[in-house]
Design a protein around this motif. Structure first.
Motif: not given
Length: 592
Positions: A321-340
């Motif tokens: 993502i950085k190489e493509a010139g995009i700023s990347g951030k991480i959304i933490r899911m804990d304690p859940y498995k996934d966004p759903d």
């Protein structure tokens, strides 16, 4: 060639390259050239140049180059024809019906037929979901909280256990076995004949940015492997260059996109109002997908599963993502498995809170790194901080590196100057180490040798393209057979034709090449600069030396190709060898 060259040239000439590129890149004029930050690689200092006079762009950092058509192809991820149509629409040029070879017509027709098959299959799967056989799938989707409206919006369906039903349905519509196999929907064996690869699965149509069905994903009902199955690559479907849900996400006004792992995550997020959600297609995140994202946003949130596999996937995606010139951030899911799961438990407000608290990608990677050290012991902490210092050395720009040193010092309660000294020591330590050389891919040595042989030809074309007087001085000594690569021969012929007709239009020559790589190579020749030769006499000597190298190589190849019994051919080669001696006495003229 899809369209007549004069039509392509009309579109190009009526599309002001500075105006077009200014819509994507902030440009600043310096002399007769415009400069800006390259949109094709990550950089801090502008090395991307645009010449209105030449009608071309060139990046001195990454080497990307071309005319206005090439730019749209690269930036918008369009084919040549799509880019031409885009520019024609914006410049008011009406395109005629395309001129296509028989092979091109057949390929285009096959793509259209596969699109038709996919559309029919998607409608068929949707219909099956409402039948008795699809009850198991409909129950599954309802339990996941999906309404009829959401199911319809995403075109969800069901592939029944009878894998031959869809096959028979499409055969009745007149599609051949060969075409059905090429669609990626079917397999065949001696025992069962032809059958649908997707059976007893909830079906997710995969659409391109224009909402055309290009493939499918299927989740098995009950036990079975693989749990998720995607279409194989076809004429339409390349999973490394597509993203599930992009047809809706690209219209999002949020200013960012959210990258998930699964289909249901995308559906759950979009249903909850996070319309910029997309998912990679059962594969690791790729540079092609990053380029696709870059067309729409410069900010991306990664929301991968919270397990170890999801964490590793996020860490692998960050540098891409950085190489493509995009700023990347991480959304933490804990304690859940996934966004759903998170949205089901905490709702849209809970997920928005996670977005607001999203971590910088680099800082997140340091938290993951911490798991490898015993942070309860002084030795473990020291080793960890040394590892952190090594990672901080990867920032090439001093300002960016110092900003991160400050952020890390604050986060880990250490003195800024102490950490900066640790980073300097790490840089010295790493600088003294031997660089591990990556093994060359198969055939790399041969390619290197071929590049050396072709370099003189490329330089010669650059001289000729830049200066009419050089062309006039050399034209009696050169012909297209002196160039080994087909593209070099074509460029030389086009240059000769244009010079004899009046003047050279380099951007128009690029139009001749509809292939992306050929565009880049041709533009590279026209934008190359012969460096280190300020003195005119040195330049003239270089031209003579280059011409001699090209002619000597050409004669060697001609000798190799000769039949030993071809006396007249040998005599002709001998005459050319004698003529080589005259090259040193050529009087090179150059434009002042």
């Amino acid at each position: 060639m899809f369209y007549p060259e004069e039509i392509i040239e009309e579109v190009r000439s009526r599309s002001d390259i500075v105006d077009v590129i200014s819509g994507y890149v902030k440009l600043q004029k310096k002399g007769n050239t415009y400069f800006g930050l390259c949109p094709f690689h990550n950089e801090k200092t502008p090395s991307f140049s645009v010449s209105k006079e030449k009608g071309m762009f060139y990046c001195f950092g990454c080497g990307e180059a071309g005319n206005v058509i090439t730019f749209i192809m690269k930036y918008e991820n369009y084919t040549f024809v799509e880019a031409l149509k885009f520019l024609a629409e914006h410049s008011g040029v009406e395109l005629p019906e395309m001129e296509q070879s028989e092979a091109q017509k057949n390929k285009a027709n096959k793509k259209l037929q596969i699109l038709e098959i996919n559309k029919i299959a998607a409608n068929y799967f949707f219909w099956e979901l409402g039948e008795q056989s699809g009850e198991i799938a409909l129950t599954y989707l309802k339990k996941r909280g999906l309404s009829d409206e959401v199911i319809r919006r995403f075109g969800l369906g069901f592939a029944p256990k009878d894998g031959r039903k869809l096959y028979r349905y499409l055969k009745e519509k007149g599609y051949s076995d060969g075409l059905l196999m090429e669609s990626g929907l079917f397999s065949a064996d001696e025992r069962n004949g032809a059958y649908c690869k997707f059976w007893n699965r909830v079906m997710f149509p995969i659409m391109d940015a224009n909402s055309r069905v290009i493939g499918f994903g299927g989740r098995v009902m009950g036990e079975g492997e693989p749990k998720y199955l995607n279409s194989p690559e076809t004429l339409l479907f390349d999973k490394s260059r597509n993203l599930y849900g992009l047809n809706y996400a690209r219209k999002s006004k949020a200013g960012y996109l959210i990258v998930c792992e699964g289909y249901m995550d995308v559906i759950a997020l979009q249903k909850a109002g996070f319309t910029g959600a997309v998912a990679s297609l059962g594969t690791a995140f790729t540079s092609g997908q990053a380029s696709l994202l870059r067309r729409y946003v410069d900010q991306v949130y990664l929301t991968y599963d919270s397990d170890d596999a999801g964490t590793r996937a996020a860490l692998r995606a960050l540098p891409i993502i950085k190489e493509a010139g995009i700023s990347g951030k991480i959304i933490r899911m804990d304690p859940y498995k996934d966004p759903d799961e998170l949205i089901n438990k905490e709702g849209a407000e809970g997920f928005q809170k996670r977005i607001d608290e999203a971590e910088n990608g680099f800082m997140y990677s340091l938290k993951v790194l911490m798991r490898e050290y015993d942070m309860d012991s002084p030795e473990g902490k020291t080793k960890y901080m040394n590892a952190v210092a090594e990672r901080l050395t990867t920032f090439e720009e001093e300002i960016e590196r110092n900003n991160y040193i400050e952020a890390v010092a604050k986060a880990y309660h250490v003195e800024y100057e102490d950490l900066k000294q640790l980073v300097k020591k790490a840089a010295l330590r790493l600088g003294q180490a031997k660089v591990v050389k990556r093994p060359l891919p198969t055939g790399a040595k041969k390619k290197e040798r071929e590049d050396g042989e072709e370099l003189a030809q490329k330089i010669l074309l650059t001289w000729i393209a830049d200066d009419r007087e050089v062309y006039e001085s050399l034209k009696d000594y050169l012909d297209k057979a002196d160039f080994t690569k087909e593209i070099y021969r074509e460029i030389y012929e086009l240059l000769v034709k244009q010079y004899e007709e009046g003047s050279v239009n380099q951007a128009m020559i690029i139009n001749h090449f509809t292939d992306d790589d050929e565009h880049k190579e041709a533009a590279g020749i026209f934008n190359s600069k012969i460096r280190g030769l300020e003195d005119v006499n040195e330049q003239k000597k270089s031209i003579i030396d280059t011409l001699q190298k090209v002619k000597e190589r050409s004669l060697k190849e001609q000798v190799k190709a000769l039949d030993p019994t071809d006396i007249s051919g040998l005599q002709e080669v001998m005459k050319k060898k004698q003529a080589l001696e005259q090259i040193r006495r050529i009087e090179i003229k150059m434009i002042d």
